[in-house]
Design an enzyme around this catalytic site. Sequence first.
Site, PDB file in Angstrom:
ATOM      1  N   ARG A 244       0.830  -1.207   0.000  1.00  0.00           N
ATOM      2  CA  ARG A 244       0.000   0.000   0.000  1.00  0.00           C
ATOM      3  C   ARG A 244       0.865   1.257   0.000  1.00  0.00           C
ATOM      4  O   ARG A 244       2.084   1.189   0.162  1.00  0.00           O
ATOM      5  CB  ARG A 244      -0.957   0.012   1.183  1.00  0.00           C
ATOM      6  CG  ARG A 244      -0.246   0.005   2.515  1.00  0.00           C
ATOM      7  CD  ARG A 244      -1.226  -0.015   3.679  1.00  0.00           C
ATOM      8  NE  ARG A 244      -0.523  -0.008   4.943  1.00  0.00           N
ATOM      9  CZ  ARG A 244      -1.063   0.369   6.092  1.00  0.00           C
ATOM     10  NH1 ARG A 244      -2.305   0.765   6.133  1.00  0.00           N
ATOM     11  NH2 ARG A 244      -0.375   0.347   7.194  1.00  0.00           N
TER      12      ARG A 244
ATOM     13  N   SER B  28      13.060  10.395   6.279  1.00  0.00           N
ATOM     14  CA  SER B  28      11.965  11.358   6.374  1.00  0.00           C
ATOM     15  C   SER B  28      12.550  12.730   6.670  1.00  0.00           C
ATOM     16  O   SER B  28      13.631  12.844   7.278  1.00  0.00           O
ATOM     17  CB  SER B  28      11.011  10.952   7.503  1.00  0.00           C
ATOM     18  OG  SER B  28      10.167  12.029   7.847  1.00  0.00           O
TER      19      SER B  28
ATOM     20  N   TYR C  93       9.801   8.566  16.304  1.00  0.00           N
ATOM     21  CA  TYR C  93       9.758   8.330  14.853  1.00  0.00           C
ATOM     22  C   TYR C  93      10.956   9.007  14.200  1.00  0.00           C
ATOM     23  O   TYR C  93      11.636   8.418  13.345  1.00  0.00           O
ATOM     24  CB  TYR C  93       8.451   8.884  14.285  1.00  0.00           C
ATOM     25  CG  TYR C  93       8.349   8.790  12.781  1.00  0.00           C
ATOM     26  CD1 TYR C  93       8.132   7.565  12.149  1.00  0.00           C
ATOM     27  CD2 TYR C  93       8.479   9.924  11.982  1.00  0.00           C
ATOM     28  CE1 TYR C  93       8.049   7.482  10.765  1.00  0.00           C
ATOM     29  CE2 TYR C  93       8.396   9.847  10.604  1.00  0.00           C
ATOM     30  CZ  TYR C  93       8.176   8.619   9.999  1.00  0.00           C
ATOM     31  OH  TYR C  93       8.101   8.540   8.633  1.00  0.00           O
ATOM     32  N   SER C  94      11.215  10.236  14.609  1.00  0.00           N
ATOM     33  CA  SER C  94      12.348  10.990  14.084  1.00  0.00           C
ATOM     34  C   SER C  94      13.653  10.245  14.333  1.00  0.00           C
ATOM     35  O   SER C  94      14.504  10.127  13.441  1.00  0.00           O
ATOM     36  CB  SER C  94      12.400  12.363  14.753  1.00  0.00           C
ATOM     37  OG  SER C  94      13.604  13.016  14.465  1.00  0.00           O
TER      38      SER C  94
ATOM     39  N   LYS D  50      14.093   7.291  12.042  1.00  0.00           N
ATOM     40  CA  LYS D  50      14.388   7.676  10.664  1.00  0.00           C
ATOM     41  C   LYS D  50      15.743   8.365  10.540  1.00  0.00           C
ATOM     42  O   LYS D  50      16.405   8.285   9.502  1.00  0.00           O
ATOM     43  CB  LYS D  50      13.284   8.604  10.136  1.00  0.00           C
ATOM     44  CG  LYS D  50      11.958   7.887   9.866  1.00  0.00           C
ATOM     45  CD  LYS D  50      12.103   6.914   8.709  1.00  0.00           C
ATOM     46  CE  LYS D  50      10.770   6.368   8.246  1.00  0.00           C
ATOM     47  NZ  LYS D  50      10.907   5.431   7.101  1.00  0.00           N
TER      48      LYS D  50
ATOM     49  N   ILE E 231       3.864  13.867   2.441  1.00  0.00           N
ATOM     50  CA  ILE E 231       3.345  13.112   1.297  1.00  0.00           C
ATOM     51  C   ILE E 231       1.962  12.589   1.668  1.00  0.00           C
ATOM     52  O   ILE E 231       1.784  12.007   2.744  1.00  0.00           O
ATOM     53  CB  ILE E 231       4.266  11.923   0.941  1.00  0.00           C
ATOM     54  CG1 ILE E 231       5.722  12.384   0.789  1.00  0.00           C
ATOM     55  CG2 ILE E 231       3.765  11.226  -0.329  1.00  0.00           C
ATOM     56  CD1 ILE E 231       5.973  13.390  -0.307  1.00  0.00           C
TER      57      ILE E 231
END
Lengths: 79, 248
Positions: free
Chosen positions: B15, B143, B156-157, B160, B189
């Site tokens: 996906r 990201s 999350y940072s 990534k 995005i």
Amino acid sequence: MTNTDKLETAFSEALMIEKSLIIDDLTYQSIPEWDSISHMVLISELESMFDISLDTEDVIDMSSVLKAKEILNKYDILF
Amino acid sequence: MLLSGKTILVTGANRGIGRAIAIKFSNEGARVVLCGRNVVELESLKASIQNDNPLNDAIVLEMDVSKYESIKQAFLTLSKSKIVLDGIVNNAGVMKDAALMMTTEMDVREMFETNTFGTIYCCQFAVKNMLKQRKGSILNLSSIVGLNGSSGQSVYSASKSAILGFTKSLSKEMGTFNIRVNAMSPGFIETDMTAGKSDEYYERNLLNIPLKRFGSVEDISNLAVFMMSDNSSYITGQIIGIDGGMII
């Protein structure tokens, strides 16, 4: 091709040396051709030749031709 | 076509960005190895690809990038089938927004196991596969948050951001084998990962984008095609921003 033939072919192609040089006593970094770079190629060649995926610990432990045979034995590849 | 004759693996292909990349690769002539956890969705994607490109022998491989054994088994399947990769896109990722104080240990583990460790292990196995032909292209998805940080996304940072250092280092390690390693850092995005946010969230982010639009999966897949193609053959160790000039 026997397992010994396969092993010698993998070593020969990865290290780009004559098969006659591939003896049990040949050790990692004992010749210029078997350095950390060609070691990675060797692992790739062995995995491809024997259809296995070597554990990282085995990649690190593969310090000689004899040791390579011992490690491959664990994957049911006998010499 | 830019990717004719190439075999390229895409993680998280079922996906979003991964799916768009897989379809674009297929349209550019690549044989795609579709990886993910949801085999039903992957088979559906394969059918769709083959409907548009009947000669494309796409491959479906079940792979949970958060699990080392799953990655290992998938690559062993490739190896036993004598499939040599020309490229890999490490796309699979999870994002769980929360202030640090509100981030559970489980969420920390999930983001690192998928985003960071999954990328590292996929690269480890992909490199061994690519060494057979002494060439390849690896594209890791980081990201803009990994580059610049973002409030409410500290973990999350971090997951990534780790990809950036990993990518740069691996590119130096693999250069001698003609294996290129790069990362892209998407900005905002529009995907199902960003769907469902508030209007205020969208408006606030749009203010920070000089190009005045959100990115699309097509923007990402266009760059991915270039990075997998021989047109980028002198590019390695780069972190390529694709963010409309976004400032965060």
